[in-house]
Design an enzyme around this catalytic site. Structure first.
Site: not given
Length: 487
Positions: A468, A287, A253, A155
């Site tokens: 992160e 996301c 993630e 993405n």
């Protein structure tokens, strides 16, 4: 590095060299539905070669000072920036995103990832304590882990690939990265700049191919002690299973089903355009996109009317057109999946306010076979609906009504995911209460997607493991060691 009239042909980048593969995969231009690129169909053999190259490069690279690694990283950022337009054009064509989004978001952020980590890791500190009564002092050092296995999604291809590569190599690790087989071009373009930037052979290795083949070989390799992955929850679960026998460090993630909570005192002139953007930016293929909108009853009708009016102004069309707001979805299969989710919701009796199943989509003849979908808004939907529970990852959002703060917190938390949320309110006390109780890793208030890379990023529940960011990435890509000195 080769090309043909029929298609651009990519090659793996191993040990500082471009290496052809025995077989290739078709990669499509989502805006026209035609093959335009051939991507290596890598497997165990290619991963093994990359592991050897990364092993050979690790002693020299890890011995370099952080300052020397920083100079090389900064040089790579400069080289990408010099060719920003070419990278943006390639990202738009490869992924289907609008050229505007690629120019303004994807490539600038990829550049910034290298610049940010080239600086931030220079300023990390260690710990020290003294035990005077024992004539001892203790201090910590952090050392690179070794070979980092990095798997990035389709993405935000270069954006998220560099988000992993930058801290990994800055910490002294060597890397084997696998971009999505559907969006590999900008990673390949970056490889052509690594030598010029000063990266020694084997520090950065890029393997292309399917996750089930190349990705699985990387995740299960005993000499790759660390895996950083961004992608679906289902794939994340598979990575946990495959890496478990080797006790690897994992950063995952994963998916999201992010709520926006609109309280009655929200400033709608700011809230509505921001929520349209948070729902449909990058075709909803982020996301962090909003897919569940909870609106307080007293403003529900007004919000619904104004929101739909704003959504209908978003233009769907060719990604190369600078006036386009919504480009093409990534693939024919993904388009079918998103449409099927909408169809299931319709069978449940929901109301489609605009978009798929309600309005006609007009496209340029060249784009008729592309993977396009109108931004779709669903109302009159139950919380247990598939469109309220499952990650769709497309230009679809659902709007529902709520009455009380307590109610909306419970309902917003009523999914298996916990990545992000937005809250719209002018009540400072309410903002703090709600943000604290929402089960997610990030909460934006009266805004969306404003990020400080110093701070942690990641989700809870089925949205992932680990964080992160400046400090978190530094700690993930290094191992801590405590040293005690008696004097």
């Amino acid at each position: 590095m080769a090309s043909s009239k029929a298609a651009l042909i990519l090659e793996n980048y191993i040990g500082g060299q471009f290496v052809p593969c025995a077989s290739y995969l078709d990669s499509y231009d989502p805006s026209i539905g035609e093959v335009y690129c051939k991507v290596p169909d890598s497997g165990k053999e290619e991963v093994e070669a990359a592991v050897k190259a990364a092993q050979n490069a690790f002693p020299g690279w890890s011995a370099k000072s952080p300052q020397d690694r920083s100079k090389i990283m900064s040089k790579l950022a400069d080289l990408i920036e010099e060719d920003l337009e070419s990278f943006a054009q390639a990202e738009s064509k490869d992924q289907g995103k609008t050229i505007t989004f690629a120019r303004m978001v994807d490539i600038p952020r990829a550049i910034y990832n290298f610049r940010f980590f080239s600086s931030s890791i220079l300023h990390q500190t260690s710990e020290s304590t003294q035990m005077d009564h024992m004539d001892c002092m203790h201090y910590t050092v952090r050392t690179p882990v070794g070979i980092a296995g990095l798997i990035s999604p389709w993405n935000l291809p270069l954006y998220l690939l560099t988000w992993k590569i930058a801290p990994a190599v800055m910490c002294g690790n060597t890397v084997i990265a696998k971009p999505s087989e559907m969006t590999s071009v900008t990673a390949w373009m970056m490889c052509k700049l690594l030598d010029k930037a000063g990266f020694p052979p084997g520090v950065v290795n890029i393997i292309f191919g399917h996750g089930s083949k190349a990705g699985d070989a990387l995740v299960s390799h005993p000499k790759v002690p660390l895996i950083s992955f961004t992608g679906s929850t289902l794939t994340g679960q598979r990575i946990i299973e495959r890496s478990a026998p080797f006790c690897k460090k994992l950063s995952l993630e994963l998916g999201g089903k992010n709520p926006a909570i609109i309280f009655e005192d929200a400033i709608l002139d700011k809230c509505i355009p921001a929520t349209v953007r948070s729902s449909f930016a990058n075709q909803g293929e982020i996301c962090l996109c909003t897919s569940r909108i909870f609106v307080q009853r007293t403003i529900y009708s007004e919000f619904l009317k104004r929101f739909v009016e704003a959504v209908k102004k978003w233009k769907v069309g060719s990604p190369s057109d600078p006036t386009t707001d919504v480009g093409a979805l990534i693939s024919k299969e993904h388009l079918a999946k998103v449409k099927n989710s909408i169809k299931k919701a319709q069978e449940e009796g929901v109301r489609i306010l605009c978009g798929e199943g309600k309005d006609l989509l007009f496209l340029h003849p060249r784009n008729q076979n592309g993977y396009f979908l109108l931004p779709t808004v669903i109302a009159d939907i139950e919380d247990n609906s598939c469109c309220m529970q499952d990650e769709i990852f497309g230009p679809v959002t659902c709007i529902t009504v709520f009455d009380t703060e307590e109610e909306v917190i419970t309902r917003a938390n009523g999914v298996k995911y916990g990545l992000a949320a937005t809250v719209w309110s002018r009540n400072v006390g309410q903002v703090h209460r709600v943000a604290k109780r929402l089960q997610c890793g990030l909460v934006w208030t009266n805004c969306w997607l404003i990020r400080d890379l110093n701070l942690p990023f990641g989700g809870i529940k089925a949205s992932g493991i680990g964080r992160e960011g400046a400090k978190d990435s530094y700690e993930f890509f290094t191992e801590s060691k405590t040293i005690t000195i008696k004097h």
